[in-house]
Scaffold this motif. Structure first.
Motif, PDB file in Angstrom:
ATOM      1  N   LEU A 147      56.039   3.080  92.326  1.00  0.00           N
ATOM      2  CA  LEU A 147      54.638   2.660  92.366  1.00  0.00           C
ATOM      3  C   LEU A 147      54.644   1.156  92.587  1.00  0.00           C
ATOM      4  CD1 LEU A 147      53.189   4.699  89.346  1.00  0.00           C
ATOM      5  CD2 LEU A 147      53.066   5.268  91.789  1.00  0.00           C
ATOM      6  N   CYS A 151      61.970  -2.785  87.680  1.00  0.00           N
ATOM      7  CA  CYS A 151      60.550  -3.048  87.451  1.00  0.00           C
ATOM      8  C   CYS A 151      60.272  -4.548  87.573  1.00  0.00           C
ATOM      9  CB  CYS A 151      60.136  -2.575  86.063  1.00  0.00           C
ATOM     10  SG  CYS A 151      60.145  -0.798  85.850  1.00  0.00           S
ATOM     11  N   TYR A 162      55.902  -1.619  90.035  1.00  0.00           N
ATOM     12  CA  TYR A 162      55.406  -1.295  88.692  1.00  0.00           C
ATOM     13  C   TYR A 162      56.414  -0.406  87.982  1.00  0.00           C
ATOM     14  CZ  TYR A 162      52.750   0.535  84.825  1.00  0.00           C
ATOM     15  OH  TYR A 162      52.372   0.889  83.566  1.00  0.00           O
ATOM     16  N   SER A 163      56.839   0.667  88.671  1.00  0.00           N
ATOM     17  CA  SER A 163      57.904   1.507  88.126  1.00  0.00           C
ATOM     18  C   SER A 163      58.551   2.283  89.262  1.00  0.00           C
ATOM     19  CB  SER A 163      57.372   2.460  87.053  1.00  0.00           C
ATOM     20  OG  SER A 163      58.456   3.021  86.329  1.00  0.00           O
ATOM     21  N   PHE A 164      59.682   2.927  88.958  1.00  0.00           N
ATOM     22  CA  PHE A 164      60.426   3.616  90.017  1.00  0.00           C
ATOM     23  C   PHE A 164      61.294   4.691  89.391  1.00  0.00           C
ATOM     24  CE2 PHE A 164      64.805   2.202  89.361  1.00  0.00           C
ATOM     25  CZ  PHE A 164      64.608   1.202  88.426  1.00  0.00           C
ATOM     26  N   SER A 165      61.812   5.577  90.244  1.00  0.00           N
ATOM     27  CA  SER A 165      62.793   6.575  89.811  1.00  0.00           C
ATOM     28  C   SER A 165      63.705   6.912  90.980  1.00  0.00           C
ATOM     29  CB  SER A 165      62.086   7.848  89.326  1.00  0.00           C
ATOM     30  OG  SER A 165      63.026   8.839  88.971  1.00  0.00           O
ATOM     31  N   ASP A 171      47.641   1.022  83.243  1.00  0.00           N
ATOM     32  CA  ASP A 171      48.845   0.881  82.439  1.00  0.00           C
ATOM     33  C   ASP A 171      49.342   2.282  82.074  1.00  0.00           C
ATOM     34  OD1 ASP A 171      50.808   0.423  80.625  1.00  0.00           O
ATOM     35  OD2 ASP A 171      49.539  -0.565  79.145  1.00  0.00           O
ATOM     36  N   LEU A 172      50.385   2.746  82.777  1.00  0.00           N
ATOM     37  CA  LEU A 172      50.867   4.116  82.561  1.00  0.00           C
ATOM     38  C   LEU A 172      51.409   4.332  81.164  1.00  0.00           C
ATOM     39  CD1 LEU A 172      53.127   5.617  85.385  1.00  0.00           C
ATOM     40  CD2 LEU A 172      51.010   6.541  84.415  1.00  0.00           C
ATOM     41  N   THR A 173      51.890   3.268  80.515  1.00  0.00           N
ATOM     42  CA  THR A 173      52.563   3.449  79.221  1.00  0.00           C
ATOM     43  C   THR A 173      51.577   3.630  78.068  1.00  0.00           C
ATOM     44  OG1 THR A 173      52.697   1.073  78.825  1.00  0.00           O
ATOM     45  CG2 THR A 173      54.572   2.110  79.943  1.00  0.00           C
ATOM     46  N   ARG A 231      47.351  -0.031  93.462  1.00  0.00           N
ATOM     47  CA  ARG A 231      48.708   0.513  93.328  1.00  0.00           C
ATOM     48  C   ARG A 231      48.957   1.537  94.425  1.00  0.00           C
ATOM     49  NH1 ARG A 231      49.935   1.904  87.320  1.00  0.00           N
ATOM     50  NH2 ARG A 231      50.042  -0.374  87.290  1.00  0.00           N
ATOM     51  N   HIS A 273      61.224  -0.716  80.258  1.00  0.00           N
ATOM     52  CA  HIS A 273      61.091  -2.101  80.718  1.00  0.00           C
ATOM     53  C   HIS A 273      60.191  -2.911  79.780  1.00  0.00           C
ATOM     54  CE1 HIS A 273      59.117  -5.277  83.215  1.00  0.00           C
ATOM     55  NE2 HIS A 273      60.347  -5.462  83.648  1.00  0.00           N
ATOM     56  N   GLU A 315      60.631   4.824  82.826  1.00  0.00           N
ATOM     57  CA  GLU A 315      61.256   3.579  83.287  1.00  0.00           C
ATOM     58  C   GLU A 315      60.428   2.366  82.863  1.00  0.00           C
ATOM     59  OE1 GLU A 315      64.262   3.508  84.966  1.00  0.00           O
ATOM     60  OE2 GLU A 315      64.174   1.324  84.746  1.00  0.00           O
ATOM     61  N   ARG A 316      59.104   2.477  83.005  1.00  0.00           N
ATOM     62  CA  ARG A 316      58.244   1.347  82.636  1.00  0.00           C
ATOM     63  C   ARG A 316      58.230   1.148  81.122  1.00  0.00           C
ATOM     64  NH1 ARG A 316      56.220  -3.184  85.425  1.00  0.00           N
ATOM     65  NH2 ARG A 316      55.128  -4.249  83.747  1.00  0.00           N
ATOM     66  N   ILE A 322      61.684   6.637  94.660  1.00  0.00           N
ATOM     67  CA  ILE A 322      60.230   6.513  94.791  1.00  0.00           C
ATOM     68  C   ILE A 322      59.756   5.440  93.813  1.00  0.00           C
ATOM     69  CG2 ILE A 322      59.965   8.928  95.486  1.00  0.00           C
ATOM     70  CD1 ILE A 322      58.615   9.238  92.597  1.00  0.00           C
ATOM     71  N   ALA A 358      59.324  10.184  85.044  1.00  0.00           N
ATOM     72  CA  ALA A 358      60.321   9.116  84.996  1.00  0.00           C
ATOM     73  C   ALA A 358      59.677   7.755  85.232  1.00  0.00           C
ATOM     74  CB  ALA A 358      61.410   9.369  86.040  1.00  0.00           C
ATOM     75  N   LEU A 359      58.566   7.733  85.990  1.00  0.00           N
ATOM     76  CA  LEU A 359      57.860   6.461  86.223  1.00  0.00           C
ATOM     77  C   LEU A 359      57.334   5.903  84.909  1.00  0.00           C
ATOM     78  CD1 LEU A 359      55.893   7.572  89.418  1.00  0.00           C
ATOM     79  CD2 LEU A 359      57.860   6.007  89.355  1.00  0.00           C
ATOM     80  N   LEU A 360      56.846   6.789  84.059  1.00  0.00           N
ATOM     81  CA  LEU A 360      56.422   6.372  82.714  1.00  0.00           C
ATOM     82  C   LEU A 360      57.640   5.919  81.906  1.00  0.00           C
ATOM     83  CD1 LEU A 360      54.723   6.266  80.075  1.00  0.00           C
ATOM     84  CD2 LEU A 360      54.990   8.751  79.942  1.00  0.00           C
TER      85      LEU A 360
END
Lengths: 390, 107
Positions: free
Chosen positions: B68, B87, B45-48, A255-257, B76, A158, A154-155, B66, A150-152
């Motif tokens: 980053l 974000c 940076y990102s979240f969930s 950069d996770l994306t 990070r 964005h 969400e970013r 949670i 989900a972190l990937l």
């Protein structure tokens, strides 16, 4: 390496809820199916590659599997790059036959992932023993695997405006394909609205953005070009392969994306001498809907940031410019944990051999098969081609 | 209530900061490092937001967030977040009894 190894047989066990088989039983079923497809017997196998089982936790999986299947391999190895293991096994089998370490390599992997540990047990195991989250810095926060992907997601939303509807379309196309696959775990049709309305797991991923928990095993037979010419074709030929390392832990990333699929894909295409737009279809690791969108971009099928629009245009549907996962993928055909990346290879070989039944694609001369492990941190890509592409 | 301090290290050869424990500096491969202080400020940076936890103990806490965090100093850091965020939001570490860092949106 190009054209030095052929994938001459592929098979799978029953996939879904299979309580009458343990992990070794599932692997035996898959191995028998692949050997039958290849027109070979256990006596022909002199190489074995498998993966660990998180269910059984064997100390040396390749030895356990060799013993259970009554093999006497002169080359054996256990591959563990998590979800990338399925494609990596094939690359390593090709190296084995190219160097003469073995002539006929059985790549087999599977787990009793649903019946052997329960659905809840499998989900907890992936969050802990599956080593997907760092023990000191990430596990204390309590992230289930979907939250890490989900972190990937969400970013990506964005940075690029990717929508939940775009992601949902990945799940919908997977289910449409699975409906044509008699061995698929889930075959009931779903809509984009169904995906959006499903219970939220970890924002922005709902339950239908996540792959299944299934029992199952797959197997692929890899051999030399010379041996392949004495076996009934058509075969899938390995034209190129490549690895990409991004990170071991999701937080230890840049950069996770943009993932290291950029590296594995570029290496595989270069070795094959082919481009993304020359692929007839693709089998892409689809642990979550967002995974496919990132892979489509990073493997070069569409520009960075346009994966969502590419999917929503219908490109990955079986009628689209790049049919993806014609068997239904991890989203719908089945996901037995770490070994499930091998199902993508099984499907690519089955399509190339023209044995995919109701889901057979008309164009099947070239395919990208991609596996991703960890939290989209390690990658292995393969390019397969028909005899005409050699 | 305290500020949980992760063991962030600074390479004493090239100055690179690292959050994840490593025997060598990921930049210069130097073996020497020393503890580093952080300001406790950063950006998401990102979240969930987790609605379905992976075990029963965590389920009682759900929903929880949670994230980053890109620290002001560069590296990070994974953390929990209190309150709504998106974000890019500026955040600051807040005191907590939890065995992990907790951040909240900077007022």
């Amino acid at each position: 390496m190009r054209g030095m190894a052929a994938l001459v047989g592929a098979g799978e066990s029953r996939i879904g809820k299979i309580p009458d088989r343990d992990s070794l039983g599932l692997m035996a079923d898959a191995a028998c199916a692949a050997l039958a497809d290849a027109g070979l017997s256990f006596a022909d196998i002199d190489g074995l590659i498998t993966t660990p089982s998180r269910v059984e936790g064997w100390p040396m999986p390749c030895a356990v599997v060799a013993g259970a299947l009554g093999l006497r391999p002169r080359y054996f190895s256990t591959v563990d790059v998590a979800g990338a293991s399925g494609t990596a096994m094939i690359q390593q089998a090709a190296m084995a036959v190219a160097t003469g370490a073995a002539e006929v390599v059985l790549c087999v992997a599977g787990q009793s992932f649903l019946s052997g540990m329960s659905r809840a047990g499998a989900i907890e195991a992936m969050a802990t023993r599956g080593s997907a989250a760092h023990a000191e810095l990430e596990q204390p926060l309590g992230p289930p695997i979907p939250a890490l992907y989900a972190l990937l997601a969400e970013r990506h939303m964005h940075d690029f405006g990717t929508t939940r509807e775009d992601m949902a379309r990945v799940a919908v196309e997977a289910r449409r394909n699975a409906a044509l696959n008699p061995n698929a775990h889930k075959r009931d049709m779903i809509t984009v609205q169904d995906v959006l309305d499903a219970p939220m797991i970890a924002t922005p991923l709902g339950r239908l953005d996540c792959s299944l928990v299934s029992d199952g095993a797959g197997a692929v037979i890899v051999t030399t070009a010379a041996r392949a010419r004495h076996l009934a074709g058509p075969h899938g030929w390995l034209l190129g392969a490549g690895y990409g390392f991004g990170h071991a832990w999701v937080g230890d990333s840049g950069d996770l994306t943009t993932t290291a699929a950029t590296l594995s894909g570029a290496a595989a295409f270069a070795q094959a001498g082919l481009r993304p737009d020359q692929m007839d279809f693709a089998c892409l690791y689809d642990c979550f809907t967002i995974t496919v969108i990132a892979e489509l971009e990073d493997l070069g099928f569409c520009p960075k940031g346009e994966g969502g629009a590419y999917v929503s245009s219908g490109a990955i549907a079986r009628e689209g410019v790049l049919p993806v996962n014609p068997h239904g993928g991890l989203m719908s055909a089945g996901h037995c944990g770490l070994p499930a990346g091998l199902f993508h290879v099984v499907e690519a070989v089955t399509q190339m051999r023209g044995k995919a039944g109701a889901r057979q694609l008309a164009r099947r001369d070239t395919a990208m098969v991609h596996g991703n492990g960890g939290i989209i941190g390690v990658h292995c890509s393969l390019i397969l081609g028909s005899e005409a592409t050699l | 209530m305290t500020l949980f301090r992760p063991d962030i290290r600074r390479c004493t050869d090239c100055g690179t900061l690292r959050v994840y424990p490593k025997p060598l500096c990921p930049t210069c491969h130097g073996p020497n490092s020393a503890p580093a202080q952080i300001s406790g400020k950063g950006r998401v940076y990102s979240f969930s937001v987790i609605h379905r936890a992976s075990n029963a103990a965590l389920a009682a806490e759900a929903p929880y967030t949670i994230a980053l965090i890109d620290l002001a100093e560069g590296p990070r850091l994974p953390a929990r977040i209190e309150g709504p965020i998106t974000c890019g939001d500026a955040v600051v570490q807040i005191a907590s009894d939890s065995p992990y860092p907790v951040f909240a949106r900077r007022p």
